[in-house]
Design a protein around this motif. Sequence first.
Motif, mmCIF file in Angstrom:
data_model
loop_
_atom_site.group_PDB
_atom_site.id
_atom_site.type_symbol
_atom_site.label_atom_id
_atom_site.label_comp_id
_atom_site.label_asym_id
_atom_site.label_seq_id
_atom_site.Cartn_x
_atom_site.Cartn_y
_atom_site.Cartn_z
ATOM 1 N N LEU A 255 0.834 -1.209 0.000
ATOM 2 C CA LEU A 255 0.000 0.000 0.000
ATOM 3 C C LEU A 255 0.865 1.255 0.000
ATOM 4 O O LEU A 255 0.542 2.248 -0.671
ATOM 5 C CB LEU A 255 -0.929 0.003 1.213
ATOM 6 N N ASN A 256 1.970 1.219 0.727
ATOM 7 C CA ASN A 256 2.897 2.357 0.708
ATOM 8 C C ASN A 256 3.485 2.554 -0.687
ATOM 9 O O ASN A 256 3.642 3.691 -1.157
ATOM 10 C CB ASN A 256 4.018 2.144 1.725
ATOM 11 N N SER A 257 3.772 1.440 -1.355
ATOM 12 C CA SER A 257 4.277 1.516 -2.728
ATOM 13 C C SER A 257 3.224 2.129 -3.652
ATOM 14 O O SER A 257 3.537 2.957 -4.505
ATOM 15 C CB SER A 257 4.651 0.119 -3.237
ATOM 16 N N ALA A 258 1.965 1.699 -3.468
ATOM 17 C CA ALA A 258 0.871 2.229 -4.293
ATOM 18 C C ALA A 258 0.738 3.743 -4.114
ATOM 19 O O ALA A 258 0.609 4.494 -5.085
ATOM 20 C CB ALA A 258 -0.436 1.536 -3.933
ATOM 21 N N TYR A 259 0.778 4.169 -2.849
ATOM 22 C CA TYR A 259 0.618 5.606 -2.570
ATOM 23 C C TYR A 259 1.798 6.399 -3.142
ATOM 24 O O TYR A 259 1.622 7.492 -3.699
ATOM 25 C CB TYR A 259 0.504 5.838 -1.066
ATOM 26 N N LYS A 260 2.986 5.854 -3.014
ATOM 27 C CA LYS A 260 4.185 6.524 -3.542
ATOM 28 C C LYS A 260 4.089 6.682 -5.056
ATOM 29 O O LYS A 260 4.437 7.730 -5.616
ATOM 30 C CB LYS A 260 5.427 5.704 -3.174
ATOM 31 N N ILE A 261 3.605 5.646 -5.728
ATOM 32 C CA ILE A 261 3.431 5.696 -7.184
ATOM 33 C C ILE A 261 2.405 6.763 -7.565
ATOM 34 O O ILE A 261 2.600 7.531 -8.502
ATOM 35 C CB ILE A 261 2.990 4.312 -7.713
ATOM 36 N N LEU A 262 1.298 6.808 -6.812
ATOM 37 C CA LEU A 262 0.221 7.764 -7.115
ATOM 38 C C LEU A 262 0.653 9.211 -6.901
ATOM 39 O O LEU A 262 0.098 10.124 -7.508
ATOM 40 C CB LEU A 262 -1.017 7.451 -6.272
ATOM 41 N N GLN A 263 1.633 9.424 -6.036
ATOM 42 C CA GLN A 263 2.132 10.776 -5.797
ATOM 43 C C GLN A 263 2.770 11.379 -7.054
ATOM 44 O O GLN A 263 2.891 12.588 -7.183
ATOM 45 C CB GLN A 263 3.161 10.778 -4.653
ATOM 46 N N LYS A 264 3.167 10.509 -7.979
ATOM 47 C CA LYS A 264 3.755 10.990 -9.238
ATOM 48 C C LYS A 264 2.690 11.510 -10.198
ATOM 49 O O LYS A 264 2.999 12.189 -11.170
ATOM 50 C CB LYS A 264 4.524 9.849 -9.930
ATOM 51 N N GLY A 265 1.426 11.137 -9.947
ATOM 52 C CA GLY A 265 0.341 11.508 -10.852
ATOM 53 C C GLY A 265 -0.165 12.911 -10.631
ATOM 54 O O GLY A 265 0.200 13.606 -9.678
ATOM 55 N N LYS B 60 -6.312 6.791 -4.831
ATOM 56 C CA LYS B 60 -5.883 7.093 -3.460
ATOM 57 C C LYS B 60 -6.967 6.689 -2.456
ATOM 58 O O LYS B 60 -6.660 6.226 -1.348
ATOM 59 C CB LYS B 60 -5.565 8.584 -3.320
ATOM 60 N N ALA B 61 -8.219 6.837 -2.858
ATOM 61 C CA ALA B 61 -9.321 6.406 -1.990
ATOM 62 C C ALA B 61 -9.261 4.899 -1.769
ATOM 63 O O ALA B 61 -9.536 4.397 -0.670
ATOM 64 C CB ALA B 61 -10.668 6.803 -2.605
ATOM 65 N N ASN B 62 -8.891 4.177 -2.804
ATOM 66 C CA ASN B 62 -8.758 2.727 -2.678
ATOM 67 C C ASN B 62 -7.628 2.338 -1.735
ATOM 68 O O ASN B 62 -7.699 1.313 -1.055
ATOM 69 C CB ASN B 62 -8.536 2.097 -4.049
ATOM 70 N N VAL B 63 -6.568 3.143 -1.717
ATOM 71 C CA VAL B 63 -5.469 2.881 -0.775
ATOM 72 C C VAL B 63 -5.995 2.989 0.659
ATOM 73 O O VAL B 63 -5.715 2.135 1.505
ATOM 74 C CB VAL B 63 -4.297 3.866 -0.996
ATOM 75 N N LEU B 64 -6.778 4.017 0.927
ATOM 76 C CA LEU B 64 -7.359 4.187 2.266
ATOM 77 C C LEU B 64 -8.302 3.036 2.611
ATOM 78 O O LEU B 64 -8.305 2.524 3.737
ATOM 79 C CB LEU B 64 -8.105 5.523 2.346
ATOM 80 N N SER B 65 -9.110 2.613 1.622
ATOM 81 C CA SER B 65 -10.020 1.479 1.846
ATOM 82 C C SER B 65 -9.245 0.221 2.198
ATOM 83 O O SER B 65 -9.633 -0.543 3.088
ATOM 84 C CB SER B 65 -10.855 1.219 0.581
ATOM 85 N N SER B 66 -8.162 0.015 1.483
ATOM 86 C CA SER B 66 -7.366 -1.180 1.730
ATOM 87 C C SER B 66 -6.678 -1.127 3.100
ATOM 88 O O SER B 66 -6.564 -2.147 3.785
ATOM 89 C CB SER B 66 -6.331 -1.352 0.610
ATOM 90 N N PHE B 67 -6.231 0.068 3.495
ATOM 91 C CA PHE B 67 -5.678 0.223 4.848
ATOM 92 C C PHE B 67 -6.742 -0.137 5.892
ATOM 93 O O PHE B 67 -6.447 -0.783 6.902
ATOM 94 C CB PHE B 67 -5.200 1.660 5.072
ATOM 95 N N ALA B 68 -7.973 0.281 5.641
ATOM 96 C CA ALA B 68 -9.066 -0.048 6.559
ATOM 97 C C ALA B 68 -9.255 -1.566 6.636
ATOM 98 O O ALA B 68 -9.490 -2.126 7.710
ATOM 99 C CB ALA B 68 -10.358 0.628 6.099
ATOM 100 N N ASN B 69 -9.142 -2.234 5.484
ATOM 101 C CA ASN B 69 -9.267 -3.693 5.471
ATOM 102 C C ASN B 69 -8.197 -4.366 6.315
ATOM 103 O O ASN B 69 -8.452 -5.354 7.002
ATOM 104 C CB ASN B 69 -9.181 -4.219 4.031
#
Length: 473
Positions: free
Chosen positions: A132-142, A153-162
Amino acid sequence: MFEFRKILFLLSLFFSFLAPSQQKLTAKELKAKITNNSKLYKTNIDKAYQELNGLMNQSVILKDSISEMKLLDRKCRYFYSKNMMDSLIITSENLQKKANKFNDIYFEAMSHIYIAEIYSINKFPDKAISNLNSAYKILQKGDPESEKIFYAKANVLSSFANIYLDKNQPKEAAKKIYEQIQSGKQLKNKFERDNFQYLNYANLANIYSQFNADSAYHYAKKSILIKPKEVIDEKAMVDNYSVIGKVYKEKKNYESSLKNFHKALYISKKTGMELNANQIYHSLKEIYDILNIKDSSDFYKNKIEQHELKALKSKYNSLQEVINKDKKEQEKAQNAFWYWIIPVFASIGIAFFITKRKSKKPLIESENETRPEINLSETYHDLIELLEKRDPAFMFAFEKVYPDFSARLLEKNSELQQSEIEFCALLKLKLTTKEIAKISFIETRTVQNKKYRIRKKLDIPQNVDIYHWIDQI
Protein backbone atom coordinates in the motif's frame (compact mmCIF):
# COMPACT_ATOMS: atom_id res chain seq x y z
CA MET A 1 -17.28 -18.77 10.45
CA PHE A 2 -15.38 -17.04 7.68
CA GLU A 3 -14.96 -13.29 7.89
CA PHE A 4 -14.83 -11.65 4.50
CA ARG A 5 -13.99 -8.13 3.36
CA LYS A 6 -15.91 -5.15 4.66
CA ILE A 7 -14.66 -2.41 2.38
CA LEU A 8 -15.92 -1.90 -1.16
CA PHE A 9 -13.51 -0.92 -3.93
CA LEU A 10 -14.59 2.28 -5.66
CA LEU A 11 -13.33 1.49 -9.14
CA SER A 12 -16.56 1.15 -11.10
CA LEU A 13 -17.14 4.88 -11.27
CA PHE A 14 -14.76 5.66 -14.08
CA PHE A 15 -13.52 2.46 -15.65
CA SER A 16 -15.40 0.12 -17.91
CA PHE A 17 -14.45 -2.73 -20.13
CA LEU A 18 -15.01 -4.61 -23.32
CA ALA A 19 -17.61 -7.02 -24.65
CA PRO A 20 -16.88 -10.07 -26.75
CA SER A 21 -16.98 -10.20 -30.50
CA GLN A 22 -15.89 -12.70 -33.10
CA GLN A 23 -14.91 -9.98 -35.58
CA LYS A 24 -12.15 -7.44 -35.42
CA LEU A 25 -13.43 -4.20 -33.90
CA THR A 26 -12.57 -0.67 -34.80
CA ALA A 27 -11.34 1.70 -32.09
CA LYS A 28 -14.77 3.37 -32.07
CA GLU A 29 -16.60 0.05 -31.70
CA LEU A 30 -14.25 -0.89 -28.91
CA LYS A 31 -15.25 2.21 -26.93
CA ALA A 32 -18.93 1.39 -27.45
CA LYS A 33 -18.35 -2.12 -26.12
CA ILE A 34 -16.60 -0.64 -23.09
CA THR A 35 -19.64 1.48 -22.23
CA ASN A 36 -22.16 -1.35 -22.71
CA ASN A 37 -20.15 -3.85 -20.73
CA SER A 38 -19.68 -1.39 -17.88
CA LYS A 39 -23.45 -1.20 -17.52
CA LEU A 40 -23.74 -4.98 -17.60
CA TYR A 41 -21.13 -5.33 -14.84
CA LYS A 42 -23.32 -3.31 -12.49
CA THR A 43 -26.34 -5.56 -13.07
CA ASN A 44 -24.77 -8.99 -13.57
CA ILE A 45 -21.10 -9.42 -12.77
CA ASP A 46 -20.98 -13.03 -14.04
CA LYS A 47 -22.33 -12.25 -17.50
CA ALA A 48 -20.00 -9.28 -17.71
CA TYR A 49 -17.02 -11.42 -16.79
CA GLN A 50 -17.82 -13.93 -19.54
CA GLU A 51 -17.28 -11.15 -22.07
CA LEU A 52 -13.78 -10.31 -20.92
CA ASN A 53 -11.67 -13.19 -22.18
CA GLY A 54 -12.65 -12.92 -25.83
CA LEU A 55 -12.01 -9.21 -25.85
CA MET A 56 -8.45 -9.46 -24.60
CA ASN A 57 -7.56 -10.56 -28.13
CA GLN A 58 -9.30 -7.49 -29.57
CA SER A 59 -7.27 -5.12 -27.42
CA VAL A 60 -4.06 -6.92 -28.41
CA ILE A 61 -4.97 -6.84 -32.12
CA LEU A 62 -5.64 -3.10 -31.91
CA LYS A 63 -2.49 -2.64 -29.82
CA ASP A 64 -4.66 -0.84 -27.27
CA SER A 65 -2.61 -1.16 -24.08
CA ILE A 66 -5.08 0.87 -22.01
CA SER A 67 -7.95 -1.46 -22.87
CA GLU A 68 -5.74 -4.46 -22.18
CA MET A 69 -4.97 -3.17 -18.69
CA LYS A 70 -8.63 -2.27 -18.11
CA LEU A 71 -9.55 -5.86 -18.87
CA LEU A 72 -6.97 -7.21 -16.43
CA ASP A 73 -8.12 -4.71 -13.82
CA ARG A 74 -11.73 -5.77 -14.34
CA LYS A 75 -10.76 -9.41 -13.87
CA CYS A 76 -9.07 -8.45 -10.60
CA ARG A 77 -12.27 -6.79 -9.43
CA TYR A 78 -14.29 -9.83 -10.42
CA PHE A 79 -12.03 -12.23 -8.51
CA TYR A 80 -12.04 -9.87 -5.51
CA SER A 81 -15.85 -9.70 -5.54
CA LYS A 82 -16.06 -13.49 -5.76
CA ASN A 83 -13.48 -13.97 -2.99
CA MET A 84 -11.34 -15.96 -5.47
CA MET A 85 -8.01 -14.94 -3.99
CA ASP A 86 -6.00 -17.62 -5.80
CA SER A 87 -7.05 -16.24 -9.19
CA LEU A 88 -6.70 -12.66 -7.96
CA ILE A 89 -3.02 -12.96 -7.08
CA ILE A 90 -2.10 -14.29 -10.54
CA THR A 91 -4.15 -11.69 -12.40
CA SER A 92 -2.92 -8.79 -10.25
CA GLU A 93 0.68 -9.79 -10.97
CA ASN A 94 -0.11 -9.85 -14.70
CA LEU A 95 -1.61 -6.39 -14.35
CA GLN A 96 1.52 -5.19 -12.58
CA LYS A 97 3.76 -6.46 -15.40
CA LYS A 98 1.63 -4.74 -18.06
CA ALA A 99 1.50 -1.48 -16.08
CA ASN A 100 5.28 -1.49 -15.70
CA LYS A 101 5.72 -2.21 -19.39
CA PHE A 102 3.47 0.65 -20.47
CA ASN A 103 4.50 2.95 -17.60
CA ASP A 104 0.92 3.42 -16.36
CA ILE A 105 0.83 4.92 -12.85
CA TYR A 106 -2.82 4.18 -12.12
CA PHE A 107 -2.82 0.47 -12.96
CA GLU A 108 0.57 -0.07 -11.36
CA ALA A 109 -0.80 1.36 -8.11
CA MET A 110 -3.99 -0.70 -8.37
CA SER A 111 -1.98 -3.91 -8.80
CA HIS A 112 -0.19 -3.13 -5.52
CA ILE A 113 -3.55 -2.58 -3.82
CA TYR A 114 -4.90 -5.94 -4.98
CA ILE A 115 -1.71 -7.69 -3.84
CA ALA A 116 -1.96 -5.90 -0.48
CA GLU A 117 -5.48 -7.29 -0.02
CA ILE A 118 -4.23 -10.82 -0.67
CA TYR A 119 -1.35 -10.46 1.78
CA SER A 120 -3.69 -9.08 4.43
CA ILE A 121 -6.20 -11.92 4.04
CA ASN A 122 -3.38 -14.45 4.36
CA LYS A 123 -2.15 -12.80 7.58
CA PHE A 124 0.91 -10.97 6.23
CA PRO A 125 0.02 -7.41 7.38
CA ASP A 126 3.57 -6.05 7.02
CA LYS A 127 3.71 -7.16 3.38
CA ALA A 128 0.26 -5.68 2.81
CA ILE A 129 1.27 -2.32 4.27
CA SER A 130 4.46 -2.34 2.19
CA ASN A 131 2.44 -2.76 -1.00
CA LEU A 132 0.00 0.00 0.00
CA ASN A 133 2.90 2.36 0.71
CA SER A 134 4.28 1.52 -2.73
CA ALA A 135 0.87 2.23 -4.29
CA TYR A 136 0.62 5.61 -2.57
CA LYS A 137 4.18 6.52 -3.54
CA ILE A 138 3.43 5.70 -7.18
CA LEU A 139 0.22 7.76 -7.11
CA GLN A 140 2.13 10.78 -5.80
CA LYS A 141 3.76 10.99 -9.24
CA GLY A 142 0.34 11.51 -10.85
CA ASP A 143 -1.66 14.66 -11.44
CA PRO A 144 -3.25 15.63 -8.07
CA GLU A 145 -6.22 17.11 -9.97
CA SER A 146 -6.91 13.85 -11.81
CA GLU A 147 -10.15 12.13 -10.78
CA LYS A 148 -8.59 8.79 -11.64
CA ILE A 149 -5.72 9.40 -9.21
CA PHE A 150 -8.19 10.65 -6.58
CA TYR A 151 -10.16 7.40 -6.67
CA ALA A 152 -7.02 5.30 -6.64
CA LYS A 153 -5.88 7.09 -3.46
CA ALA A 154 -9.32 6.41 -1.99
CA ASN A 155 -8.76 2.73 -2.68
CA VAL A 156 -5.47 2.88 -0.77
CA LEU A 157 -7.36 4.19 2.27
CA SER A 158 -10.02 1.48 1.85
CA SER A 159 -7.37 -1.18 1.73
CA PHE A 160 -5.68 0.22 4.85
CA ALA A 161 -9.07 -0.05 6.56
CA ASN A 162 -9.27 -3.69 5.47
CA ILE A 163 -5.89 -4.41 7.03
CA TYR A 164 -7.06 -2.93 10.34
CA LEU A 165 -10.17 -5.10 10.14
CA ASP A 166 -8.04 -8.18 9.53
CA LYS A 167 -6.02 -7.20 12.60
CA ASN A 168 -9.29 -6.83 14.56
CA GLN A 169 -8.90 -3.06 14.95
CA PRO A 170 -12.27 -1.74 13.64
CA LYS A 171 -11.89 1.70 15.24
CA GLU A 172 -8.67 2.28 13.31
CA ALA A 173 -10.44 1.08 10.16
CA ALA A 174 -13.23 3.59 10.76
CA LYS A 175 -10.68 6.42 10.94
CA LYS A 176 -9.50 5.60 7.42
CA ILE A 177 -13.05 5.79 6.08
CA TYR A 178 -13.56 9.12 7.83
CA GLU A 179 -10.47 10.34 5.94
CA GLN A 180 -12.14 9.26 2.71
CA ILE A 181 -15.35 11.07 3.63
CA GLN A 182 -13.34 14.26 4.24
CA SER A 183 -11.50 13.90 0.93
CA GLY A 184 -14.84 13.52 -0.89
CA LYS A 185 -15.67 17.14 -0.21
CA GLN A 186 -13.32 18.16 -3.01
CA LEU A 187 -15.57 16.49 -5.60
CA LYS A 188 -17.44 19.32 -7.28
CA ASN A 189 -20.03 17.30 -9.18
CA LYS A 190 -22.98 16.52 -6.86
CA PHE A 191 -23.74 13.13 -8.41
CA GLU A 192 -20.13 11.98 -8.09
CA ARG A 193 -19.89 13.33 -4.54
CA ASP A 194 -23.15 11.65 -3.42
CA ASN A 195 -22.16 8.36 -5.05
CA PHE A 196 -18.74 8.47 -3.41
CA GLN A 197 -20.16 9.19 0.06
CA TYR A 198 -22.95 6.63 -0.36
CA LEU A 199 -20.24 3.98 -0.72
CA ASN A 200 -18.22 5.38 2.19
CA TYR A 201 -21.20 5.43 4.56
CA ALA A 202 -21.99 1.81 3.61
CA ASN A 203 -18.39 0.86 4.45
CA LEU A 204 -18.58 2.77 7.71
CA ALA A 205 -21.83 1.02 8.65
CA ASN A 206 -20.16 -2.32 8.01
CA ILE A 207 -17.26 -1.45 10.29
CA TYR A 208 -19.45 -0.10 13.10
CA SER A 209 -21.57 -3.26 12.98
CA GLN A 210 -18.65 -4.95 14.78
CA PHE A 211 -18.74 -2.76 17.87
CA ASN A 212 -21.54 -0.14 17.83
CA ALA A 213 -24.99 -1.20 16.57
CA ASP A 214 -26.59 2.27 16.81
CA SER A 215 -23.84 3.92 14.73
CA ALA A 216 -23.97 1.03 12.25
CA TYR A 217 -27.72 1.50 11.77
CA HIS A 218 -27.29 5.28 11.46
CA TYR A 219 -24.68 5.09 8.69
CA ALA A 220 -26.51 2.32 6.81
CA LYS A 221 -29.66 4.47 6.71
CA LYS A 222 -27.59 7.53 5.76
CA SER A 223 -26.01 5.59 2.91
CA ILE A 224 -29.42 4.49 1.58
CA LEU A 225 -30.71 8.06 1.87
CA ILE A 226 -27.81 9.68 0.01
CA LYS A 227 -27.61 7.05 -2.78
CA PRO A 228 -28.33 8.67 -6.18
CA LYS A 229 -31.49 7.28 -7.80
CA GLU A 230 -29.61 6.58 -11.03
CA VAL A 231 -27.22 4.19 -9.28
CA ILE A 232 -28.23 0.52 -9.48
CA ASP A 233 -28.37 -1.49 -6.25
CA GLU A 234 -25.13 -3.46 -5.84
CA LYS A 235 -22.52 -4.41 -3.22
CA ALA A 236 -22.94 -1.32 -1.02
CA MET A 237 -26.70 -1.92 -0.76
CA VAL A 238 -26.02 -5.56 0.14
CA ASP A 239 -23.89 -4.23 3.00
CA ASN A 240 -26.52 -1.71 4.09
CA TYR A 241 -29.36 -4.24 4.26
CA SER A 242 -27.07 -6.77 5.97
CA VAL A 243 -26.11 -4.25 8.65
CA ILE A 244 -29.74 -3.29 9.27
CA GLY A 245 -30.67 -6.98 9.39
CA LYS A 246 -27.94 -7.60 11.96
CA VAL A 247 -29.13 -4.70 14.14
CA TYR A 248 -32.74 -5.97 14.09
CA LYS A 249 -31.47 -9.48 14.89
CA GLU A 250 -29.66 -8.20 17.98
CA LYS A 251 -32.89 -6.47 19.03
CA LYS A 252 -34.78 -9.78 18.48
CA ASN A 253 -37.00 -8.20 15.83
CA TYR A 254 -36.67 -11.32 13.67
CA GLU A 255 -39.36 -10.41 11.13
CA SER A 256 -37.61 -7.14 10.17
CA SER A 257 -34.23 -8.84 10.35
CA LEU A 258 -35.25 -11.59 7.89
CA LYS A 259 -36.77 -9.02 5.56
CA ASN A 260 -33.51 -7.05 5.33
CA PHE A 261 -31.25 -10.10 5.05
CA HIS A 262 -33.37 -11.43 2.19
CA LYS A 263 -33.16 -8.05 0.46
CA ALA A 264 -29.38 -8.22 0.77
CA LEU A 265 -29.33 -11.79 -0.54
CA TYR A 266 -31.58 -10.91 -3.48
CA ILE A 267 -29.23 -8.12 -4.63
CA SER A 268 -26.19 -10.33 -4.06
CA LYS A 269 -27.61 -13.12 -6.23
CA LYS A 270 -28.97 -10.77 -8.87
CA THR A 271 -25.66 -8.95 -9.37
CA GLY A 272 -23.36 -11.90 -8.64
CA MET A 273 -21.52 -10.02 -5.88
CA GLU A 274 -20.80 -12.82 -3.41
CA LEU A 275 -18.09 -11.26 -1.24
CA ASN A 276 -20.07 -11.27 2.03
CA ALA A 277 -22.79 -13.80 1.12
CA ASN A 278 -21.61 -16.29 3.73
CA GLN A 279 -22.22 -13.84 6.55
CA ILE A 280 -25.82 -13.51 5.37
CA TYR A 281 -26.21 -17.31 5.24
CA HIS A 282 -24.95 -17.60 8.83
CA SER A 283 -27.33 -14.92 10.07
CA LEU A 284 -30.33 -16.47 8.30
CA LYS A 285 -29.51 -19.93 9.67
CA GLU A 286 -29.23 -18.55 13.23
CA ILE A 287 -32.60 -16.81 12.96
CA TYR A 288 -34.34 -19.88 11.53
CA ASP A 289 -32.81 -21.97 14.34
CA ILE A 290 -34.26 -19.53 16.89
CA LEU A 291 -37.66 -19.66 15.15
CA ASN A 292 -37.39 -23.48 14.94
CA ILE A 293 -37.94 -23.54 11.17
CA LYS A 294 -35.83 -26.61 10.39
CA ASP A 295 -36.20 -26.74 6.58
CA SER A 296 -34.94 -23.19 6.14
CA SER A 297 -32.18 -23.72 8.70
CA ASP A 298 -30.96 -26.86 6.88
CA PHE A 299 -31.08 -25.05 3.55
CA TYR A 300 -28.74 -22.30 4.74
CA LYS A 301 -26.54 -24.80 6.55
CA ASN A 302 -25.87 -26.45 3.18
CA LYS A 303 -25.22 -23.05 1.61
CA ILE A 304 -22.67 -22.27 4.33
CA GLU A 305 -20.84 -25.57 3.83
CA GLN A 306 -20.65 -25.10 0.05
CA HIS A 307 -19.52 -21.51 0.35
CA GLU A 308 -16.91 -22.17 3.03
CA LEU A 309 -15.42 -25.11 1.17
CA LYS A 310 -15.06 -23.00 -1.98
CA ALA A 311 -13.57 -20.11 -0.01
CA LEU A 312 -11.19 -22.39 1.89
CA LYS A 313 -9.89 -23.89 -1.36
CA SER A 314 -9.33 -20.44 -2.81
CA LYS A 315 -7.63 -19.21 0.34
CA TYR A 316 -5.44 -22.30 0.51
CA ASN A 317 -4.33 -21.84 -3.10
CA SER A 318 -3.73 -18.12 -2.64
CA LEU A 319 -1.65 -18.85 0.47
CA GLN A 320 0.55 -21.13 -1.64
CA GLU A 321 0.92 -18.34 -4.21
CA VAL A 322 1.76 -15.80 -1.51
CA ILE A 323 4.42 -18.09 -0.04
CA ASN A 324 5.90 -18.71 -3.49
CA LYS A 325 5.88 -14.99 -4.25
CA ASP A 326 7.57 -14.26 -0.93
CA LYS A 327 10.24 -16.89 -1.67
CA LYS A 328 10.97 -15.37 -5.08
CA GLU A 329 11.29 -11.91 -3.55
CA GLN A 330 13.71 -13.21 -0.91
CA GLU A 331 15.77 -15.02 -3.55
CA LYS A 332 15.82 -11.88 -5.67
CA ALA A 333 16.99 -9.83 -2.69
CA GLN A 334 19.70 -12.39 -1.90
CA ASN A 335 20.87 -12.38 -5.52
CA ALA A 336 21.09 -8.59 -5.49
CA PHE A 337 23.05 -8.74 -2.24
CA TRP A 338 25.59 -11.21 -3.65
CA TYR A 339 25.89 -9.22 -6.86
CA TRP A 340 27.39 -6.37 -4.87
CA ILE A 341 29.18 -8.32 -2.16
CA ILE A 342 31.04 -10.85 -4.35
CA PRO A 343 33.61 -8.30 -5.64
CA VAL A 344 34.41 -7.46 -2.02
CA PHE A 345 34.89 -11.13 -1.19
CA ALA A 346 37.03 -11.57 -4.30
CA SER A 347 39.42 -8.93 -3.08
CA ILE A 348 39.82 -10.79 0.24
CA GLY A 349 40.81 -14.00 -1.54
CA ILE A 350 39.72 -17.33 -2.98
CA ALA A 351 40.41 -19.17 0.27
CA PHE A 352 37.39 -17.57 1.90
CA PHE A 353 35.09 -19.06 -0.73
CA ILE A 354 36.53 -22.53 -0.27
CA THR A 355 35.91 -22.28 3.46
CA LYS A 356 32.34 -21.11 2.95
CA ARG A 357 31.63 -23.89 0.48
CA LYS A 358 32.91 -26.53 2.91
CA SER A 359 30.86 -25.13 5.76
CA LYS A 360 27.67 -25.20 3.68
CA LYS A 361 28.03 -28.72 2.29
CA PRO A 362 27.15 -30.67 5.48
CA LEU A 363 24.13 -28.42 5.98
CA ILE A 364 22.69 -29.40 2.59
CA GLU A 365 23.33 -33.06 3.25
CA SER A 366 21.62 -32.75 6.62
CA GLU A 367 18.53 -31.26 4.97
CA ASN A 368 18.38 -34.15 2.51
CA GLU A 369 18.73 -36.70 5.28
CA THR A 370 15.85 -35.29 7.33
CA ARG A 371 13.43 -34.81 4.43
CA PRO A 372 10.50 -37.24 4.89
CA GLU A 373 9.76 -39.64 2.07
CA ILE A 374 6.24 -40.04 0.74
CA ASN A 375 4.81 -43.52 0.49
CA LEU A 376 3.27 -43.05 -2.98
CA SER A 377 1.36 -46.34 -2.98
CA GLU A 378 -0.32 -45.58 0.35
CA THR A 379 -0.93 -41.95 -0.60
CA TYR A 380 -2.54 -42.96 -3.91
CA HIS A 381 -4.85 -45.34 -2.07
CA ASP A 382 -5.84 -42.59 0.41
CA LEU A 383 -6.57 -40.12 -2.40
CA ILE A 384 -8.72 -42.63 -4.28
CA GLU A 385 -10.60 -43.41 -1.07
CA LEU A 386 -11.36 -39.71 -0.58
CA LEU A 387 -12.61 -39.52 -4.15
CA GLU A 388 -14.88 -42.53 -3.80
CA LYS A 389 -16.39 -41.04 -0.67
CA ARG A 390 -16.81 -37.72 -2.54
CA ASP A 391 -14.96 -36.17 0.39
CA PRO A 392 -14.39 -32.41 -0.13
CA ALA A 393 -10.99 -32.81 1.55
CA PHE A 394 -9.66 -34.56 -1.58
CA MET A 395 -8.06 -31.46 -3.12
CA PHE A 396 -6.42 -30.47 0.15
CA ALA A 397 -4.86 -33.93 0.44
CA PHE A 398 -3.87 -33.86 -3.24
CA GLU A 399 -2.20 -30.44 -2.90
CA LYS A 400 -0.11 -31.75 -0.01
CA VAL A 401 1.31 -34.44 -2.27
CA TYR A 402 1.62 -32.20 -5.34
CA PRO A 403 1.93 -28.68 -3.83
CA ASP A 404 2.86 -26.94 -7.10
CA PHE A 405 0.32 -28.66 -9.34
CA SER A 406 -2.38 -25.97 -9.36
CA ALA A 407 0.13 -23.13 -9.66
CA ARG A 408 1.85 -24.76 -12.66
CA LEU A 409 -1.46 -25.37 -14.41
CA LEU A 410 -2.43 -21.73 -13.86
CA GLU A 411 0.91 -20.66 -15.33
CA LYS A 412 -0.15 -22.47 -18.51
CA ASN A 413 -3.59 -20.84 -18.47
CA SER A 414 -4.56 -18.40 -15.71
CA GLU A 415 -8.25 -18.70 -16.71
CA LEU A 416 -8.62 -22.31 -15.53
CA GLN A 417 -11.54 -22.79 -13.16
CA GLN A 418 -11.20 -24.71 -9.88
CA SER A 419 -13.38 -27.54 -11.26
CA GLU A 420 -11.01 -27.87 -14.24
CA ILE A 421 -7.98 -28.03 -11.95
CA GLU A 422 -9.71 -30.77 -9.95
CA PHE A 423 -10.39 -32.68 -13.18
CA CYS A 424 -6.69 -32.41 -14.08
CA ALA A 425 -5.91 -33.84 -10.63
CA LEU A 426 -7.87 -36.96 -11.62
CA LEU A 427 -5.79 -37.22 -14.78
CA LYS A 428 -2.65 -36.79 -12.69
CA LEU A 429 -3.75 -39.85 -10.73
CA LYS A 430 -4.08 -41.66 -14.11
CA LEU A 431 -7.75 -42.49 -13.68
CA THR A 432 -9.33 -43.81 -16.89
CA THR A 433 -12.36 -42.23 -18.54
CA LYS A 434 -14.61 -44.94 -17.09
CA GLU A 435 -13.13 -44.56 -13.60
CA ILE A 436 -13.62 -40.77 -13.66
CA ALA A 437 -17.19 -41.23 -14.88
CA LYS A 438 -17.92 -43.71 -12.10
CA ILE A 439 -16.40 -41.60 -9.32
CA SER A 440 -17.94 -38.35 -10.59
CA PHE A 441 -21.36 -39.87 -11.41
CA ILE A 442 -21.27 -38.54 -14.98
CA GLU A 443 -21.40 -40.10 -18.45
CA THR A 444 -18.20 -41.25 -20.15
CA ARG A 445 -19.02 -38.89 -23.04
CA THR A 446 -19.03 -35.99 -20.56
CA VAL A 447 -15.56 -37.02 -19.34
CA GLN A 448 -14.33 -37.15 -22.95
CA ASN A 449 -15.73 -33.68 -23.59
CA LYS A 450 -13.96 -32.40 -20.49
CA LYS A 451 -10.70 -33.88 -21.72
CA TYR A 452 -11.20 -32.15 -25.05
CA ARG A 453 -11.82 -28.77 -23.35
CA ILE A 454 -8.75 -29.23 -21.14
CA ARG A 455 -6.65 -29.96 -24.23
CA LYS A 456 -7.82 -26.72 -25.82
CA LYS A 457 -7.33 -24.62 -22.71
CA LEU A 458 -3.86 -25.99 -22.03
CA ASP A 459 -2.93 -26.12 -25.72
CA ILE A 460 -2.04 -29.83 -25.59
CA PRO A 461 -1.28 -31.13 -29.13
CA GLN A 462 -3.56 -33.90 -30.39
CA ASN A 463 -0.59 -36.21 -30.98
CA VAL A 464 0.47 -35.94 -27.32
CA ASP A 465 -1.02 -38.25 -24.70
CA ILE A 466 -2.94 -36.07 -22.22
CA TYR A 467 -1.96 -38.29 -19.27
CA HIS A 468 1.72 -38.00 -20.14
CA TRP A 469 1.41 -34.21 -20.54
CA ILE A 470 -0.38 -33.78 -17.20
CA ASP A 471 2.12 -36.09 -15.51
CA GLN A 472 4.92 -33.66 -16.40
CA ILE A 473 3.18 -30.84 -14.48
